[in-house]
Design an enzyme around this catalytic site. Structure first.
Site, PDB file in Angstrom:
ATOM      1  N   GLY A 165      32.427  53.677   7.754  1.00  0.00           N
ATOM      2  CA  GLY A 165      31.225  53.778   8.803  1.00  0.00           C
ATOM      3  C   GLY A 165      31.713  51.974   8.974  1.00  0.00           C
ATOM      4  O   GLY A 165      30.984  51.636  10.103  1.00  0.00           O
ATOM      5  N   GLU A 200      36.443  59.246  19.644  1.00  0.00           N
ATOM      6  CA  GLU A 200      36.072  60.447  19.352  1.00  0.00           C
ATOM      7  C   GLU A 200      34.962  61.180  20.145  1.00  0.00           C
ATOM      8  O   GLU A 200      33.736  60.328  20.547  1.00  0.00           O
ATOM      9  CB  GLU A 200      36.167  60.457  17.874  1.00  0.00           C
ATOM     10  N   LYS A 201      34.880  62.218  19.865  1.00  0.00           N
ATOM     11  CA  LYS A 201      33.325  63.166  20.268  1.00  0.00           C
ATOM     12  C   LYS A 201      32.430  62.363  19.725  1.00  0.00           C
ATOM     13  O   LYS A 201      32.944  62.833  17.921  1.00  0.00           O
ATOM     14  CB  LYS A 201      33.319  64.672  21.118  1.00  0.00           C
ATOM     15  N   TYR A 202      31.114  62.453  19.729  1.00  0.00           N
ATOM     16  CA  TYR A 202      30.172  62.042  18.543  1.00  0.00           C
ATOM     17  C   TYR A 202      29.143  63.461  18.438  1.00  0.00           C
ATOM     18  O   TYR A 202      28.925  63.724  19.165  1.00  0.00           O
ATOM     19  CB  TYR A 202      29.251  61.132  19.382  1.00  0.00           C
ATOM     20  N   LEU A 203      29.656  63.703  17.091  1.00  0.00           N
ATOM     21  CA  LEU A 203      28.343  64.367  16.655  1.00  0.00           C
ATOM     22  C   LEU A 203      27.479  64.065  16.140  1.00  0.00           C
ATOM     23  O   LEU A 203      27.698  63.670  15.730  1.00  0.00           O
ATOM     24  CB  LEU A 203      29.819  65.501  15.377  1.00  0.00           C
ATOM     25  N   LYS A 237      26.314  56.728  -0.401  1.00  0.00           N
ATOM     26  CA  LYS A 237      26.051  57.893  -0.746  1.00  0.00           C
ATOM     27  C   LYS A 237      25.052  57.642  -1.966  1.00  0.00           C
ATOM     28  O   LYS A 237      25.001  56.806  -2.997  1.00  0.00           O
ATOM     29  CB  LYS A 237      27.209  58.730  -1.592  1.00  0.00           C
ATOM     30  N   ARG A 291      41.720  57.841  -3.364  1.00  0.00           N
ATOM     31  CA  ARG A 291      41.882  57.406  -4.656  1.00  0.00           C
ATOM     32  C   ARG A 291      40.504  58.074  -6.042  1.00  0.00           C
ATOM     33  O   ARG A 291      40.510  59.298  -4.507  1.00  0.00           O
ATOM     34  CB  ARG A 291      41.016  55.946  -4.554  1.00  0.00           C
ATOM     35  N   VAL A 294      33.970  57.812  -6.267  1.00  0.00           N
ATOM     36  CA  VAL A 294      32.780  57.558  -6.851  1.00  0.00           C
ATOM     37  C   VAL A 294      32.069  58.775  -8.253  1.00  0.00           C
ATOM     38  O   VAL A 294      31.401  59.502  -9.138  1.00  0.00           O
ATOM     39  CB  VAL A 294      31.472  57.426  -7.358  1.00  0.00           C
TER      40      VAL A 294
HETATM   41  C1  MV4 Z   1      31.014  60.253  12.932  1.00  0.00           C
HETATM   42  C2  MV4 Z   1      30.058  60.711  13.082  1.00  0.00           C
HETATM   43  C3  MV4 Z   1      29.397  61.778  14.122  1.00  0.00           C
HETATM   44  N1  MV4 Z   1      31.019  61.529  15.090  1.00  0.00           N
HETATM   45  N2  MV4 Z   1      32.614  60.761  13.581  1.00  0.00           N
HETATM   46  C4  MV4 Z   1      31.493  57.270   9.143  1.00  0.00           C
HETATM   47  C5  MV4 Z   1      31.677  57.009   8.261  1.00  0.00           C
HETATM   48  C6  MV4 Z   1      33.304  57.362   8.658  1.00  0.00           C
HETATM   49  N3  MV4 Z   1      33.339  57.991   7.711  1.00  0.00           N
HETATM   50  C7  MV4 Z   1      32.994  58.253   9.838  1.00  0.00           C
HETATM   51  N4  MV4 Z   1      31.296  58.275  10.019  1.00  0.00           N
HETATM   52  C8  MV4 Z   1      31.079  59.742  11.212  1.00  0.00           C
HETATM   53  N5  MV4 Z   1      32.135  59.124  12.385  1.00  0.00           N
HETATM   54  C9  MV4 Z   1      32.032  61.429  14.844  1.00  0.00           C
HETATM   55  N6  MV4 Z   1      33.081  61.575  15.861  1.00  0.00           N
HETATM   56  C10 MV4 Z   1      29.543  60.162  12.124  1.00  0.00           C
HETATM   57  C11 MV4 Z   1      29.921  59.321  11.401  1.00  0.00           C
HETATM   58  C12 MV4 Z   1      28.295  59.246  10.199  1.00  0.00           C
HETATM   59  C13 MV4 Z   1      28.484  59.244   8.552  1.00  0.00           C
HETATM   60  C14 MV4 Z   1      29.829  60.577   8.665  1.00  0.00           C
HETATM   61  C15 MV4 Z   1      29.954  60.869   7.244  1.00  0.00           C
HETATM   62  C16 MV4 Z   1      28.791  60.089   6.547  1.00  0.00           C
HETATM   63  C17 MV4 Z   1      27.971  59.087   6.965  1.00  0.00           C
HETATM   64  C18 MV4 Z   1      27.645  59.028   7.726  1.00  0.00           C
HETATM   65  C19 MV4 Z   1      26.798  58.351   8.372  1.00  0.00           C
HETATM   66  C20 MV4 Z   1      27.018  57.905   9.404  1.00  0.00           C
HETATM   67  C21 MV4 Z   1      27.284  57.854  10.485  1.00  0.00           C
END
Ligand code: MV4
Length: 450
Positions: A165, A200-203, A237, A291, A294
């Site tokens: 993040g 990246e495309k934002y989901l 988490k 790794r 947790v």
């Molecule tokens: C994203 C996303 C939406 N779209 N990528 C946040 C942590 C990093 N590991 C990747 N993350 C995200 N990537 C795209 N293309 C939203 C997040 C994200 C998220 C992902 C997993 C767990 C919690 C999150 C909280 C906010 C945003």
């Protein structure tokens, strides 16, 4: 087999690794900061070495002090746990250069997965699905705009050296791209000393689902199913489940098949976790963690496999000794992370634990280094206990979780237990209907309604 393992960590995970060592007949060396002289991981180890001052930089991140401790105690392997030096390729290399075994993947694989662009390129080449986006880094704003036009807005600008993040910026439309690109790049340079960014495309409403894998040094790779880690706040988490409430066995097999064949071709070794975003029935790989995590206990509960024992056996060169078809998923497991934090403000709540009573009974596991009289230090992560429950069904696990949360008594410091009680009683949680955004709304709604 190893005679003696140094555990380069503290708290519950140091105890967790000690337990696996003890069952394998391996002696343990604890390392500790001056703040942790009275810690349970020091008391329960066969030997201990003080490696530096309270601040982690001088102790748990001090690779030279840790290697010296290994040398003077005659340890033949080092288990890094999670956090601290666990994904530091340079440390893994130093351990090997000293003639010791690093219990984890090769330094090359740690380094590859630490670079999020390299990780995505490797996985894409091996047939693992990705989020639509740039192929590699975008050199400038014009290149980012070209990708964004092709895949459509909104887009995310991510730092190659980021992860978890850190270093991400959303651009809602073409007007927002310039600022997102500039800020992401500046933050990446300042935060990681590497300003490479990708698009990246934002989901907008994904779940965070990760797949646990084990790979030995002989080309055997298995997956141990998924964990749903969508319940998070600010990338921390709070509660994890195995399996995911939304995955079918067929979807799990399919994803598992893709991932295990990719890792076999990559020559990956030891434990690892691939992180996916899951939305509209599609998986998209985002990162790989090299790794032990947790939340690994929920996987252990549903598979009946001791992940740390497997990590040690693999590092020793032993074959897995079982195939994918030998791994059976049984029931449902949920983990609550109990932090020494104010459950409303999430401010850390260090201090003296005056009373401690852990729940028990069928299907209840508590991983914790806490005891009555322990002083929770202010220098480290606020995780003080993991409550893990297992039952034949998800509904049964939720009932058991509520019961176990009610039995749990930690007095003297504030904890996240009251928040967990509210989550398990929530109808949306009980229905399994939540995305990565659910918890933040749940917490702030509680603020407004008092
Ligand atoms: C994203 C996303 C939406 N779209 N990528 C946040 C942590 C990093 N590991 C990747 N993350 C995200 N990537 C795209 N293309 C939203 C997040 C994200 C998220 C992902 C997993 C767990 C919690 C999150 C909280 C906010 C945003």
């Amino acid at each position: 087999m190893f005679q003696k393992i140094l555990i380069a960590n503290r708290g519950e995970i140091a105890l967790r690794v000690q337990r696996a060592c003890r069952e394998l007949g391996i002696a343990t060396v604890a390392v500790h900061s001056t703040a942790d002289a009275e810690a349970m991981h020091v008391r329960l180890a066969d030997e201990s070495v003080c490696i530096g001052p309270p601040a982690a930089r001088g102790s748990y991140l001090n690779s030279h002090a840790i290697l010296s401790a290994a040398s003077i105690t005659g340890a033949d392997a080092i288990h890094p746990g999670y956090g601290f030096l666990s994904e530091n390729a340079d440390f893994a290399e130093m351990v090997e250069a000293h003639g010791l075994t690093f219990i984890g993947p090769s330094p090359a694989h740690i380094r590859m997965m630490g670079d999020k662009i390299a990780a995505k390129e490797a996985m894409a080449a091996l047939g693992v699905p990705l989020v639509p986006g740039s192929t590699g880094a975008v050199p400038d704003l014009a290149a980012a705009a070209e990708v964004a036009e092709r895949i459509g807005y909104p887009v995310l600008i991510k730092a190659a050296a980021g992860g978890g993040g850190r270093g991400m910026k959303v651009a809602r439309d073409a007007d927002g791209l310039e600022e997102a690109f500039r800020v992401a790049r500046a933050e990446a340079r300042a935060g990681f000393g590497n300003d490479a960014v990708y698009v990246e495309k934002y989901l907008d409403r994904p779940r965070h689902i990760e797949l646990q894998v084990l790979a030995d040094a002989h080309g055997n790779v298995v997956h141990l199913g998924e964990r749903d880690c969508s319940l998070q706040r600010r990338h921390q988490k709070l509660l994890e489940e195995a399996g995911s409430p939304v995955l079918t066995p067929v979807m799990r097999d399919q994803l598992g098949g893709t991932v295990t064949s990719a890792l076999r071709r990559l020559g990956y070794r030891n434990a690892g976790t691939l992180e996916f975003l899951f939305q509209d029935g599609q998986f998209a790989f985002i990162e790989m963690n090299t790794r032990l995590q947790v939340e690994h206990p929920v996987t252990e509960m549903v598979c009946g496999i001791d992940l740390v024992r497997e990590q040690i056996r693999i590092a020793d060169g032993a074959p897995l000794g079982y195939a994918q078809t030998d791994i059976l998923f049984s029931g449902h497991a949920i983990e609550c992370r109990i932090n020494a934090e104010d459950p409303e403000s999430f401010a850390p709540s260090p201090g003296l634990v005056t009373a401690f009573h852990a729940p028990g009974g069928l299907g209840v596991r508590v991983d914790s280094a806490l005891y009555a009289g322990y002083q929770v230090p202010p220098y480290y992560d606020s995780l003080i206990a993991k409550l893990v429950v297992h039952a034949p069904t998800r509904a049964g696990a939720i009932a058991r979780l509520r019961r176990a949360l009610d039995e749990f008594a930690i007095v003297g410091v504030s904890t996240t237990i009251p928040l967990h009680r509210r989550i398990v009683d929530d109808p949306a949680f009980q229905a399994g209907e939540y995305t990565i955004h659910w918890l933040e709304r749940f917490v702030s709604d509680a603020d407004r309604t008092g």
